[in-house]
Design a protein around this motif. Structure first.
Motif, PDB file in Angstrom:
ATOM      1  N   PHE A 132     -31.268  96.236 -56.596  1.00  0.00           N
ATOM      2  CA  PHE A 132     -32.658  95.785 -56.569  1.00  0.00           C
ATOM      3  C   PHE A 132     -32.770  94.311 -56.945  1.00  0.00           C
ATOM      4  O   PHE A 132     -33.592  93.600 -56.403  1.00  0.00           O
ATOM      5  CB  PHE A 132     -33.502  96.635 -57.529  1.00  0.00           C
ATOM      6  CG  PHE A 132     -34.976  96.364 -57.420  1.00  0.00           C
ATOM      7  CD1 PHE A 132     -35.719  96.903 -56.390  1.00  0.00           C
ATOM      8  CD2 PHE A 132     -35.611  95.563 -58.356  1.00  0.00           C
ATOM      9  CE1 PHE A 132     -37.076  96.654 -56.293  1.00  0.00           C
ATOM     10  CE2 PHE A 132     -36.972  95.314 -58.273  1.00  0.00           C
ATOM     11  CZ  PHE A 132     -37.698  95.862 -57.235  1.00  0.00           C
ATOM     12  N   SER A 133     -31.932  93.832 -57.835  1.00  0.00           N
ATOM     13  CA  SER A 133     -32.037  92.457 -58.320  1.00  0.00           C
ATOM     14  C   SER A 133     -31.050  91.496 -57.668  1.00  0.00           C
ATOM     15  O   SER A 133     -30.977  90.343 -58.040  1.00  0.00           O
ATOM     16  CB  SER A 133     -31.844  92.431 -59.836  1.00  0.00           C
ATOM     17  OG  SER A 133     -30.560  92.900 -60.149  1.00  0.00           O
ATOM     18  N   GLN A 134     -30.303  91.919 -56.673  1.00  0.00           N
ATOM     19  CA  GLN A 134     -29.278  91.072 -56.088  1.00  0.00           C
ATOM     20  C   GLN A 134     -29.838  89.922 -55.265  1.00  0.00           C
ATOM     21  O   GLN A 134     -29.113  88.993 -54.927  1.00  0.00           O
ATOM     22  CB  GLN A 134     -28.331  91.895 -55.234  1.00  0.00           C
ATOM     23  CG  GLN A 134     -28.931  92.374 -53.935  1.00  0.00           C
ATOM     24  CD  GLN A 134     -27.961  93.231 -53.167  1.00  0.00           C
ATOM     25  OE1 GLN A 134     -26.843  93.437 -53.591  1.00  0.00           O
ATOM     26  NE2 GLN A 134     -28.378  93.742 -52.040  1.00  0.00           N
ATOM     27  N   TYR A 135     -31.085  89.939 -54.923  1.00  0.00           N
ATOM     28  CA  TYR A 135     -31.644  88.930 -54.048  1.00  0.00           C
ATOM     29  C   TYR A 135     -32.033  87.645 -54.769  1.00  0.00           C
ATOM     30  O   TYR A 135     -32.212  86.628 -54.142  1.00  0.00           O
ATOM     31  CB  TYR A 135     -32.837  89.497 -53.292  1.00  0.00           C
ATOM     32  CG  TYR A 135     -32.437  90.664 -52.433  1.00  0.00           C
ATOM     33  CD1 TYR A 135     -31.714  90.471 -51.267  1.00  0.00           C
ATOM     34  CD2 TYR A 135     -32.736  91.959 -52.801  1.00  0.00           C
ATOM     35  CE1 TYR A 135     -31.322  91.536 -50.482  1.00  0.00           C
ATOM     36  CE2 TYR A 135     -32.345  93.032 -52.022  1.00  0.00           C
ATOM     37  CZ  TYR A 135     -31.647  92.813 -50.856  1.00  0.00           C
ATOM     38  OH  TYR A 135     -31.253  93.853 -50.096  1.00  0.00           O
ATOM     39  N   TRP A 136     -32.194  87.654 -56.056  1.00  0.00           N
ATOM     40  CA  TRP A 136     -32.596  86.482 -56.816  1.00  0.00           C
ATOM     41  C   TRP A 136     -31.509  86.105 -57.803  1.00  0.00           C
ATOM     42  O   TRP A 136     -31.012  86.941 -58.535  1.00  0.00           O
ATOM     43  CB  TRP A 136     -33.900  86.737 -57.569  1.00  0.00           C
ATOM     44  CG  TRP A 136     -35.051  86.904 -56.640  1.00  0.00           C
ATOM     45  CD1 TRP A 136     -35.596  88.084 -56.226  1.00  0.00           C
ATOM     46  CD2 TRP A 136     -35.792  85.886 -55.992  1.00  0.00           C
ATOM     47  NE1 TRP A 136     -36.623  87.852 -55.360  1.00  0.00           N
ATOM     48  CE2 TRP A 136     -36.772  86.505 -55.203  1.00  0.00           C
ATOM     49  CE3 TRP A 136     -35.713  84.500 -55.998  1.00  0.00           C
ATOM     50  CZ2 TRP A 136     -37.673  85.788 -54.431  1.00  0.00           C
ATOM     51  CZ3 TRP A 136     -36.629  83.786 -55.228  1.00  0.00           C
ATOM     52  CH2 TRP A 136     -37.594  84.431 -54.460  1.00  0.00           C
ATOM     53  N   LYS A 137     -31.156  84.832 -57.790  1.00  0.00           N
ATOM     54  CA  LYS A 137     -30.147  84.339 -58.701  1.00  0.00           C
ATOM     55  C   LYS A 137     -30.541  82.927 -59.126  1.00  0.00           C
ATOM     56  O   LYS A 137     -30.863  82.089 -58.274  1.00  0.00           O
ATOM     57  CB  LYS A 137     -28.787  84.315 -57.998  1.00  0.00           C
ATOM     58  CG  LYS A 137     -27.654  83.848 -58.866  1.00  0.00           C
ATOM     59  CD  LYS A 137     -26.349  83.869 -58.094  1.00  0.00           C
ATOM     60  CE  LYS A 137     -25.235  83.279 -58.923  1.00  0.00           C
ATOM     61  NZ  LYS A 137     -24.002  83.148 -58.160  1.00  0.00           N
ATOM     62  N   GLU A 138     -30.515  82.668 -60.414  1.00  0.00           N
ATOM     63  CA  GLU A 138     -30.872  81.352 -60.920  1.00  0.00           C
ATOM     64  C   GLU A 138     -29.808  80.336 -60.517  1.00  0.00           C
ATOM     65  O   GLU A 138     -28.606  80.592 -60.609  1.00  0.00           O
ATOM     66  CB  GLU A 138     -30.990  81.394 -62.432  1.00  0.00           C
ATOM     67  CG  GLU A 138     -31.394  80.061 -63.026  1.00  0.00           C
ATOM     68  CD  GLU A 138     -31.519  80.102 -64.532  1.00  0.00           C
ATOM     69  OE1 GLU A 138     -31.930  79.087 -65.098  1.00  0.00           O
ATOM     70  OE2 GLU A 138     -31.201  81.141 -65.136  1.00  0.00           O
ATOM     71  N   ILE A 139     -30.257  79.172 -60.073  1.00  0.00           N
ATOM     72  CA  ILE A 139     -29.345  78.089 -59.737  1.00  0.00           C
ATOM     73  C   ILE A 139     -29.065  77.327 -61.024  1.00  0.00           C
ATOM     74  O   ILE A 139     -29.969  76.758 -61.627  1.00  0.00           O
ATOM     75  CB  ILE A 139     -29.958  77.147 -58.680  1.00  0.00           C
ATOM     76  CG1 ILE A 139     -30.243  77.916 -57.398  1.00  0.00           C
ATOM     77  CG2 ILE A 139     -29.032  75.973 -58.411  1.00  0.00           C
ATOM     78  CD1 ILE A 139     -31.018  77.127 -56.376  1.00  0.00           C
ATOM     79  N   THR A 140     -27.827  77.322 -61.454  1.00  0.00           N
ATOM     80  CA  THR A 140     -27.481  76.689 -62.732  1.00  0.00           C
ATOM     81  C   THR A 140     -26.531  75.506 -62.568  1.00  0.00           C
ATOM     82  O   THR A 140     -26.144  74.901 -63.563  1.00  0.00           O
ATOM     83  CB  THR A 140     -26.834  77.720 -63.671  1.00  0.00           C
ATOM     84  OG1 THR A 140     -25.685  78.266 -63.028  1.00  0.00           O
ATOM     85  CG2 THR A 140     -27.800  78.838 -64.017  1.00  0.00           C
ATOM     86  N   ASN A 141     -26.172  75.169 -61.344  1.00  0.00           N
ATOM     87  CA  ASN A 141     -25.186  74.109 -61.141  1.00  0.00           C
ATOM     88  C   ASN A 141     -25.787  72.826 -60.567  1.00  0.00           C
ATOM     89  O   ASN A 141     -25.105  72.040 -59.931  1.00  0.00           O
ATOM     90  CB  ASN A 141     -24.043  74.605 -60.257  1.00  0.00           C
ATOM     91  CG  ASN A 141     -24.514  75.054 -58.892  1.00  0.00           C
ATOM     92  OD1 ASN A 141     -25.679  75.379 -58.694  1.00  0.00           O
ATOM     93  ND2 ASN A 141     -23.607  75.087 -57.938  1.00  0.00           N
ATOM     94  N   ILE A 142     -27.071  72.579 -60.825  1.00  0.00           N
ATOM     95  CA  ILE A 142     -27.706  71.334 -60.392  1.00  0.00           C
ATOM     96  C   ILE A 142     -27.312  70.241 -61.380  1.00  0.00           C
ATOM     97  O   ILE A 142     -27.461  70.406 -62.585  1.00  0.00           O
ATOM     98  CB  ILE A 142     -29.234  71.500 -60.334  1.00  0.00           C
ATOM     99  CG1 ILE A 142     -29.604  72.558 -59.289  1.00  0.00           C
ATOM    100  CG2 ILE A 142     -29.903  70.168 -60.011  1.00  0.00           C
ATOM    101  CD1 ILE A 142     -31.058  72.935 -59.290  1.00  0.00           C
ATOM    102  N   PRO A 143     -26.811  69.102 -60.888  1.00  0.00           N
ATOM    103  CA  PRO A 143     -26.362  68.043 -61.800  1.00  0.00           C
ATOM    104  C   PRO A 143     -27.534  67.325 -62.475  1.00  0.00           C
ATOM    105  O   PRO A 143     -28.642  67.276 -61.943  1.00  0.00           O
ATOM    106  CB  PRO A 143     -25.593  67.091 -60.878  1.00  0.00           C
ATOM    107  CG  PRO A 143     -26.191  67.297 -59.532  1.00  0.00           C
ATOM    108  CD  PRO A 143     -26.600  68.741 -59.479  1.00  0.00           C
TER     109      PRO A 143
END
Length: 114
Positions: free
Chosen positions: A22-33
């Motif tokens: 159910f939650s696989q579609y949203w992921k936080e982007i954490t690798n923005i410089p």
């Protein structure tokens, strides 16, 4: 009996919502410089011909982009712009971004803007 059925329904809903599928579609982007990682973003554009190409614009005249589906991100700052709220790329190299200060163009995929 009605209370038992209601509890079973609630349990089933909880299991569905908390499941990884159910939650696989949203992921936080954490690798923005830095300094782009602490910005407020207003618009995203995903290339319709290659979803690995994504551009995002927002405050401070910042535009970030990826060409590998989000594995890496690069950023640029549009000169004389602060509030960018719309972005579009007719090709992977030519793009436009607009906001309160005007309309700006890139011919190098978002590395530089005029």
């Amino acid at each position: 009996m009605k209370i038992l059925i209601n509890r079973i329904i609630i349990l089933i809903l909880f299991l569905i919502i908390s499941s990884p599928a159910f939650s696989q579609y949203w992921k936080e982007i954490t690798n923005i410089p830095a300094p782009y990682n602490n910005n407020y973003w207003l618009e995203i554009y995903i290339s319709p011909t290659n979803s690995n190409y994504v551009w995002i614009c927002g405050f401070n005249g910042y535009v970030i982009r990826t060409t590998d589906g989000g594995s890496t991100w690069r950023g640029s700052q549009v000169p004389n712009a602060n509030h960018l709220e719309s972005i579009n790329f007719p090709t992977n190299q030519i793009g436009y971004v607009s906001g309160v200060e005007g309309i700006f163009k890139t011919t190098d995929g978002g590395t530089s803007w005029t």
